[in-house]
Each structure stands twice: as structure tokens, then as C-alpha cells.
Design an enzyme around this catalytic site. Structure first.
Site, mmCIF file in Angstrom:
data_model
loop_
_atom_site.group_PDB
_atom_site.id
_atom_site.type_symbol
_atom_site.label_atom_id
_atom_site.label_comp_id
_atom_site.label_asym_id
_atom_site.label_seq_id
_atom_site.Cartn_x
_atom_site.Cartn_y
_atom_site.Cartn_z
ATOM 1 N N GLY A 12 0.652 -1.287 0.004
ATOM 2 C CA GLY A 12 -0.123 0.080 -0.071
ATOM 3 C C GLY A 12 0.758 1.184 -0.136
ATOM 4 O O GLY A 12 0.368 2.489 0.553
ATOM 5 N N ASN A 14 1.389 3.144 -2.640
ATOM 6 C CA ASN A 14 0.471 4.063 -3.405
ATOM 7 C C ASN A 14 -0.625 4.664 -2.598
ATOM 8 O O ASN A 14 -0.923 5.808 -2.824
ATOM 9 C CB ASN A 14 0.150 3.308 -4.794
ATOM 10 C CG ASN A 14 1.340 3.445 -5.767
ATOM 11 O OD1 ASN A 14 1.840 4.496 -6.422
ATOM 12 N ND2 ASN A 14 1.892 2.304 -6.006
ATOM 13 N N HIS A 109 0.379 1.173 -13.226
ATOM 14 C CA HIS A 109 1.038 0.046 -13.648
ATOM 15 C C HIS A 109 2.630 0.408 -13.771
ATOM 16 O O HIS A 109 3.002 1.572 -14.199
ATOM 17 C CB HIS A 109 0.665 -0.510 -14.963
ATOM 18 C CG HIS A 109 1.496 -1.749 -15.691
ATOM 19 N ND1 HIS A 109 1.304 -2.885 -15.194
ATOM 20 C CD2 HIS A 109 2.498 -1.652 -16.397
ATOM 21 C CE1 HIS A 109 2.193 -3.749 -15.806
ATOM 22 N NE2 HIS A 109 3.060 -3.002 -16.561
ATOM 23 N N ASP A 150 -4.674 -4.068 -18.726
ATOM 24 C CA ASP A 150 -3.418 -2.963 -18.808
ATOM 25 C C ASP A 150 -3.645 -2.163 -20.473
ATOM 26 O O ASP A 150 -2.694 -1.752 -20.735
ATOM 27 C CB ASP A 150 -2.085 -3.288 -18.700
ATOM 28 C CG ASP A 150 -1.909 -4.042 -17.266
ATOM 29 O OD1 ASP A 150 -2.308 -3.241 -16.532
ATOM 30 O OD2 ASP A 150 -1.102 -4.836 -17.244
ATOM 31 N N GLU A 180 5.400 6.544 -9.836
ATOM 32 C CA GLU A 180 3.961 6.124 -9.361
ATOM 33 C C GLU A 180 3.505 6.983 -7.999
ATOM 34 O O GLU A 180 2.196 7.561 -8.109
ATOM 35 C CB GLU A 180 4.240 4.710 -8.959
ATOM 36 C CG GLU A 180 4.349 3.813 -9.843
ATOM 37 C CD GLU A 180 4.412 2.423 -9.235
ATOM 38 O OE1 GLU A 180 3.429 1.860 -8.713
ATOM 39 O OE2 GLU A 180 5.337 1.600 -9.481
#
Ligand code: GAR
Length: 207
Positions: A12, A14, A109, A150, A180
Site C-alpha cells: 500500500g 501508493n 502500472h 492494462d 508512481e
């Protein structure tokens, strides 16, 4: 206010970047209203709880894809999600999800789509494949989720160099830190501010 529901499966980081961005006032009208995990053991659940965010667990183990997707759609509708963010969510769901939330689900991604993506390309495997190929740059992509794994409209991308002595772990960290954790909150804000339009399968960002 727009309800952001974040789906997680693991550490986690992100999610943490999104939580920190909201605390700094950087999600615009976006508000993280719920975190849903595919695993009861995901550390991401602790991050959410520490931030006072509602959590739910929808265990994937033993549940087939159609049934799991139906459970997820029901949970997202209950939570009145305006935006769904897949932040290290490692379950592929059926098209019932994207039918229920068209152009309202985004995924991060860890590579430059359309390279190193699709079924089997997740987590460290992506960075292993990047290193094995010898490419000199990589990065991350935030994109809308469609029924193609994706394959949905690309919203934001960022690039980092691949260095001679990189390991998958070192490269993963560089991609996360530099791309990211910055681009995912930015994409969430742009969505909540209504600054992304999808035309003919192409996402256009109007800042
Ligand atoms: C991130 O690098 C994310 O891009 C990747 O998994 C990691 C999750 O880390 N996602 C995928 O590979 C999805 N195909 P986190 O749990 O610390 O955010």
C-alpha cells in the site's frame, strides 16, 4: 466532494501517497472514503486504519472471477464510489466492473505501457522483465481500466533511467518514488476536477 475508493492487495505505498496527498490538500475535491483489500493480511489496511479511513476486505481466495467481480461492484455501489483506484490491486476482474464504472476506474502500472504489461506482468515481475530486456528507460503509467488488461486509455506516464547495476527491487523503488507516488495522486486530482476527457479511446488531460 467526490468519493474515491482505493482497491489494494499488499503493502500500500501508493495508497499512502494518496492519503498524504489528500492531507496536503492535493486531491482537489477528491476524498478517500473507503479502502477495499483482496487480502485480510494486506499492510495497506493498517495504513488506511491509521488515517481513519473506512476499510473493507473482499477476500479473493476461493472465489471465481465473475462472482468476485459481482461482489466488488456491489461494494463499490454501496460506497457510492465516484472514482475507483487500483493501487497495487492484484486481481483481474471481469468486464462487469468496467461496465458499471466506465472511465471511472484507474490503475497504476509499473512500466511504460504498451511495454511490459498484460497478464503476468505485475509487481516485481515487471521490473525483472525490464532488466532482462536491456531497455535503458522505464517508468510507470496511470490509465483507465477497460476490459483489456492494462489496455485502457493512458492518462499520465513518467520515465526513469535503468542503471547498469539495478536489481528488480532497486528499480522498483526508483519507479515508485519518482513516478508512481507522484502521478497517481495527480491523476486522481485531475479526474476529480473533471480535467480528463476520453475521446475515441484516447484520454486527453486539460490542466
Ligand atoms: C506498485 O509498483 C504497482 O504499480 C504495482 O504493484 C506495486 C504495488 O505496490 N501494480 C501492478 O503491478 C499492477 N499490475 P504498493 O502496494 O506498495 O502500492
Amino acid at each position: 466532494m467526490k468519493n474515491i475508493v482505493v482497491l489494494v492487495s499488499g503493502g500500500g505505498t501508493n495508497l499512502q501517497a494518496l492519503i498524504d496527498a489528500e492531507k496536503r490538500g492535493e486531491l482537489g475535491p477528491g476524498h478517500i472514503s473507503c479502502v477495499i483489500s483482496s487480502s485480510p493480511k494486506a499492510y495497506a489496511l493498517e495504513r488506511a486504519a491509521n488515517a481513519g479511513i473506512k476499510t473493507r476486505v473482499l477476500p479473493k481466495k476461493g472465489v471465481e472471477r465473475e462472482e468476485y467481480t459481482a461482489q466488488m461492484v456491489a461494494a463499490l455501489q454501496e460506497e457510492k464510489a465516484d472514482l475507483v483506484i487500483l493501487a497495487g490491486f492484484m486481481v483481474i476482474m471481469s468486464s462487469a466492473l468496467t461496465d458499471a464504472f466506465p472511465n471511472a476506474i484507474m490503475n497504476v502500472h509499473p512500466a511504460l505501457i504498451p511495454s511490459f504489461c498484460g497478464p503476468g506482468y505485475y509487481g516485481l515481475h515487471v521490473h525483472e522483465a525490464v532488466l532482462a530486456s536491456g531497455v535503458k528507460v522505464t517508468g510507470a503509467t496511470v490509465h483507465f481500466v477497460t476490459e483489456v488488461c492494462d489496455g485502457g486509455p493512458i492518462i499520465l506516464q513518467g520515465v526513469v533511467p535503468v542503471e547498469n547495476d539495478d536489481t528488480p527491487e532497486v528499480l522498483q523503488r526508483r519507479v515508485m518514488e519518482n513516478v508512481e507516488w507522484k502521478l497517481l495522486p495527480k491523476a486522481a486530482r485531475l479526474f476529480c476536477e473533471d480535467k480528463i476527457r476520453v475521446e475515441n479511446g484516447i484520454a486527453k488531460v486539460y490542466e
